[in-house]
Write a protein that holds these residues in place. Structure first.
Motif, PDB file in Angstrom:
ATOM      1  N   THR A   1       0.864   4.115  -2.403  1.00  0.00           N
ATOM      2  CA  THR A   1       0.383   6.098  -2.773  1.00  0.00           C
ATOM      3  C   THR A   1       1.489   6.599  -3.167  1.00  0.00           C
ATOM      4  OG1 THR A   1      -0.380   4.695  -0.144  1.00  0.00           O
ATOM      5  CG2 THR A   1       0.534   7.570  -0.810  1.00  0.00           C
TER       6      THR A   1
ATOM      7  N   VAL B   1      -0.683   4.417   3.551  1.00  0.00           N
ATOM      8  CA  VAL B   1      -0.931   6.004   2.866  1.00  0.00           C
ATOM      9  C   VAL B   1      -0.344   7.165   3.230  1.00  0.00           C
ATOM     10  CG1 VAL B   1      -3.085   7.178   1.862  1.00  0.00           C
ATOM     11  CG2 VAL B   1      -3.480   4.695   2.768  1.00  0.00           C
ATOM     12  N   TYR B   2      -1.122   7.614   5.020  1.00  0.00           N
ATOM     13  CA  TYR B   2       0.441   8.732   5.361  1.00  0.00           C
ATOM     14  C   TYR B   2       1.226   8.783   4.945  1.00  0.00           C
ATOM     15  CZ  TYR B   2      -4.549   9.481   6.708  1.00  0.00           C
ATOM     16  OH  TYR B   2      -6.086   9.473   7.400  1.00  0.00           O
TER      17      TYR B   2
ATOM     18  N   MET C   1       0.540   6.365  -7.122  1.00  0.00           N
ATOM     19  CA  MET C   1      -0.519   7.322  -6.776  1.00  0.00           C
ATOM     20  C   MET C   1      -0.894   8.356  -6.948  1.00  0.00           C
ATOM     21  SD  MET C   1      -4.656   6.470  -4.107  1.00  0.00           S
ATOM     22  CE  MET C   1      -5.699   8.237  -5.058  1.00  0.00           C
TER      23      MET C   1
ATOM     24  N   TYR D   1      -7.386  15.331  -1.481  1.00  0.00           N
ATOM     25  CA  TYR D   1      -6.964  15.475  -2.394  1.00  0.00           C
ATOM     26  C   TYR D   1      -6.116  16.151  -3.209  1.00  0.00           C
ATOM     27  CZ  TYR D   1      -6.336  10.107  -2.017  1.00  0.00           C
ATOM     28  OH  TYR D   1      -6.064   9.322  -1.502  1.00  0.00           O
TER      29      TYR D   1
ATOM     30  N   TYR E   1      -5.479  -1.597  -3.211  1.00  0.00           N
ATOM     31  CA  TYR E   1      -5.971  -0.718  -1.695  1.00  0.00           C
ATOM     32  C   TYR E   1      -7.421  -1.513  -1.488  1.00  0.00           C
ATOM     33  CZ  TYR E   1      -3.673   3.981  -2.522  1.00  0.00           C
ATOM     34  OH  TYR E   1      -2.256   4.574  -3.049  1.00  0.00           O
TER      35      TYR E   1
ATOM     36  N   SER F   1     -11.993  12.573  -5.882  1.00  0.00           N
ATOM     37  CA  SER F   1      -9.982  12.353  -5.802  1.00  0.00           C
ATOM     38  C   SER F   1      -9.811  12.505  -7.782  1.00  0.00           C
ATOM     39  CB  SER F   1      -9.562  11.572  -5.978  1.00  0.00           C
ATOM     40  OG  SER F   1     -10.243  10.330  -6.233  1.00  0.00           O
TER      41      SER F   1
ATOM     42  N   VAL G   1       0.792  -1.477   0.153  1.00  0.00           N
ATOM     43  CA  VAL G   1       0.040   0.271  -0.006  1.00  0.00           C
ATOM     44  C   VAL G   1       0.655   1.658  -0.146  1.00  0.00           C
ATOM     45  CG1 VAL G   1      -1.514   1.438   1.704  1.00  0.00           C
ATOM     46  CG2 VAL G   1      -2.479  -1.053   1.059  1.00  0.00           C
TER      47      VAL G   1
ATOM     48  N   GLY H   1       3.063   6.463   3.217  1.00  0.00           N
ATOM     49  CA  GLY H   1       3.640   6.448   1.174  1.00  0.00           C
ATOM     50  C   GLY H   1       3.793   8.368   1.367  1.00  0.00           C
ATOM     51  N   GLU H   2       2.724   9.430   1.595  1.00  0.00           N
ATOM     52  CA  GLU H   2       2.690  10.719   1.340  1.00  0.00           C
ATOM     53  C   GLU H   2       4.447  10.848   1.528  1.00  0.00           C
ATOM     54  OE1 GLU H   2      -0.323  12.312   3.237  1.00  0.00           O
ATOM     55  OE2 GLU H   2      -2.071  11.696   1.211  1.00  0.00           O
TER      56      GLU H   2
ATOM     57  N   ASN I   1      -6.429   9.588 -11.395  1.00  0.00           N
ATOM     58  CA  ASN I   1      -7.267   8.976 -10.245  1.00  0.00           C
ATOM     59  C   ASN I   1      -8.421   8.447 -10.991  1.00  0.00           C
ATOM     60  OD1 ASN I   1      -6.509  10.334  -8.384  1.00  0.00           O
ATOM     61  ND2 ASN I   1      -6.795  12.247  -8.218  1.00  0.00           N
TER      62      ASN I   1
END
Length: 543
Positions: free
Chosen positions: A39, A226-227, A42, A351, A199, A466, A35, A229-230, A139
């Motif tokens: 991300t 997810v966070y 993504m 987003y 996901y 998104s 994940v 990954g950002e 997206n």
């Protein structure tokens, strides 16, 4: 029967999945790692297709090796899509600041400050819609693949879809070999369609190998992946700004996910539901061995499909309810309308803020990193408030607060850098809490008989939000505060719509539309706690 090797406590076969141990920790790690990379892929377009400085090329003055910071460029502030007209009395190659007239004209070639993004390499100057469309197309692919990934994981299993999606993310590397816009955007869509499936499949896999008492843990770890990954992506981009190297770093390691074929285990619940009883028994034995639970293998191997389903409380409904029944229910239409627009608003704001973080005053990489870091406490706030107060009120006040912060961010001038950044980060924190809370609330509002279908509808709303979010930076070209005004309106609308829905904390987890109709006629604020077997326990959350 089964017993734990450490304390010799004898438990039932059904407790194999209730015992949290090494097996779950390893599977969580593998799923969360996939994940995290999904991300980064993504959101790759945030920096890969990010804006850079450029100016019009003036052939008479630039020569064969033009540079962005030209000493002869006129002192007047010019639109970067227009070039100054040269005074014809000036000889070629001897340009100065005063070599130009007061008139300008559109230009067809540009000089870029760097080639760190595809803006330079694909020559996308003065075409902001093309850069924004890359994120929208990505997206769009995510919006298409999430419901599809859920269906495929139901049809073929959680493990194969997780493996295919994780490994398939490697194909994003093909983008570095493109030199024109439309092949690039086609590859962006393909990348999103393939990688987005992880996901749904990974999240479902994590939930289905978890016992009732720890059922909320997979959702928290998934969100944190997810966070993280950002945040990791922002750190990589700080060190490696060149877009081709950045894509290589986030795509190449995905080949290693081929090892998931051997180390990821299929969900035993899925195996039981789909009649793969022998495989389910083997998986349960592996779980018991890894978690050091002694199992009477003879009893387990003699169990048939019916006894396994009974042991793990897996049942089906006598009457299947569908969309034909849903549209006849005014209460369900109201709930769908509210949750659809709230989920749309959540993703649009979340987003949208991610995209606009790089346009804030200050360093774009640091701003993006802080935006990602602001999401972490939001998860904990959502868990605390929803378990302590309820679902409805925290969401209403959360959305309204987020709207107010976005409106304030719109009116604060760019010169107030820290004030604008603080409001932005607070807004991101609050919408992150709403993000998590709305997912749980949606699942509780819909009855079990149609929960999967309606959650899929809400996923489409989320994907649509998104998909529009990457277009919001173009609004700033028209009017700088416009993106934040749109975010504020979306958050306010979502908060007001939640008023139409009932509180679900401490209320029965409804199974059919008939139960929804019966509950809607009662006092929505009353919490009944007598029938523990039918009620949601907030500490031991059940789906």
């Amino acid at each position: 029967m089964a017993k734990n090797k450490d304390n010799n406590e004898v438990v039932g076969i059904s407790e194999i999945l209730e015992t949290f141990g090494k097996f779950q920790k390893l599977q969580y790690f593998y799923c969360c790692l996939s994940v995290l990379f999904a991300t980064m892929i993504m959101i790759n377009y945030v920096f890969v297709a990010g804006d850079i400085n450029y100016r019009c090329q003036v052939p008479e003055c630039d020569g064969s090796n033009p540079v962005y910071s030209a000493t002869w460029w006129p002192n007047a502030t010019l639109d970067r899509c227009y070039k100054p007209i040269l005074n014809h009395t000036v000889s070629s190659g001897s340009c100065t600041n005063n070599s130009f007239t007061s008139h300008v004209e559109k230009c067809s070639s540009w000089v870029y400050e760097s080639n760190d993004t595809i803006i330079a390499e694909l020559n996308l100057a003065c075409q902001p819609w093309k850069a924004s469309l890359i994120g929208t197309v990505h997206n769009l692919g995510m919006m298409l693949t999430m419901p599809m990934g859920g269906w495929l994981s139901d049809r073929f299993g959680r493990k194969p879809i997780t493996v295919i999606s994780a490994v398939g993310s490697f194909l994003g590397i093909l983008k570095i070999f493109t030199y024109t816009y439309y092949p690039y955007i086609a590859l962006e869509l393909m990348e999103a369609v393939i990688s987005g499936g992880v996901y749904m499949s990974a999240m479902v896999l994590m939930v289905e190998i978890t016992g009732t008492k720890a059922r909320i843990l997979p959702g928290v770890l998934f969100a944190y992946s997810v966070y993280l990954g950002e945040a990791v992506y922002a750190c990589i981009a700080m060190v490696v700004p060149y877009w081709k190297h950045l894509i290589m770093i986030i795509c190449l390691p995905n080949v290693l996910f081929l090892s998931f074929i051997y180390i990821i285990r299929e969900s035993p619940r899925w195996q039981i539901i789909n009649g793969r009883i022998d495989e389910a028994k083997e998986t349960l034995l592996i779980i018991a061995k890894t978690n050091k639970i002694n199992v009477d293998t003879d009893i387990l191997r003699k169990m048939n499909e019916a006894t396994l389903k009974e042991a793990f409380n897996i049942r089906s409904y006598a009457r299947k309810e569908g969309f034909a029944d849903i549209i006849k229910s005014r209460e369900m239409i109201k709930r769908i309308f509210a949750t659809f627009l709230a989920r749309f608003g959540t993703s649009f704001i979340y987003y949208g803020l991610v995209m606009n973080s790089v346009g804030l005053p200050g360093d774009k990489y640091w701003n993006f990193f802080m935006s990602a870091a602001a999401s972490f406490p939001g998860e904990l706030i959502a868990m605390y408030l929803m378990n302590r107060i309820g679902r409805k009120k925290p969401l209403i006040y959360g959305y309204l607060t987020c709207g107010a912060l976005c409106f304030l961010c719109a009116v604060v001038p760019e010169s107030k850098t820290w004030m604008k950044l603080a409001l932005f980060l607070l807004g991101k924190l609050v919408v992150s809490a709403c993000y998590t809370g709305m997912v749980t609330y949606t699942m509780e509002l819909f009855p079990t008989s149609v929960r999967g279908s309606l959650c899929g509808v809400c996923t489409l709303a989320f994907g649509f939000g998104s998909m529009l979010a990457p277009l919001t930076p173009m609004l700033a070209i028209i009017f700088a505060p416009l993106p934040f005004i749109f975010f504020g309106c979306s958050a306010t609308m979502a908060g007001l719509l939640i008023i139409l829905t009932p509180e679900t904390k401490g209320q029965p987890l409804l199974d059919t539309l008939e139960q929804v109709h019966a509950s809607s006629s009662k006092n929505r604020t009353e919490c009944t706690t007598n029938d523990n077997s039918a009620y949601i326990d907030d500490d031991n959350y059940k789906y």
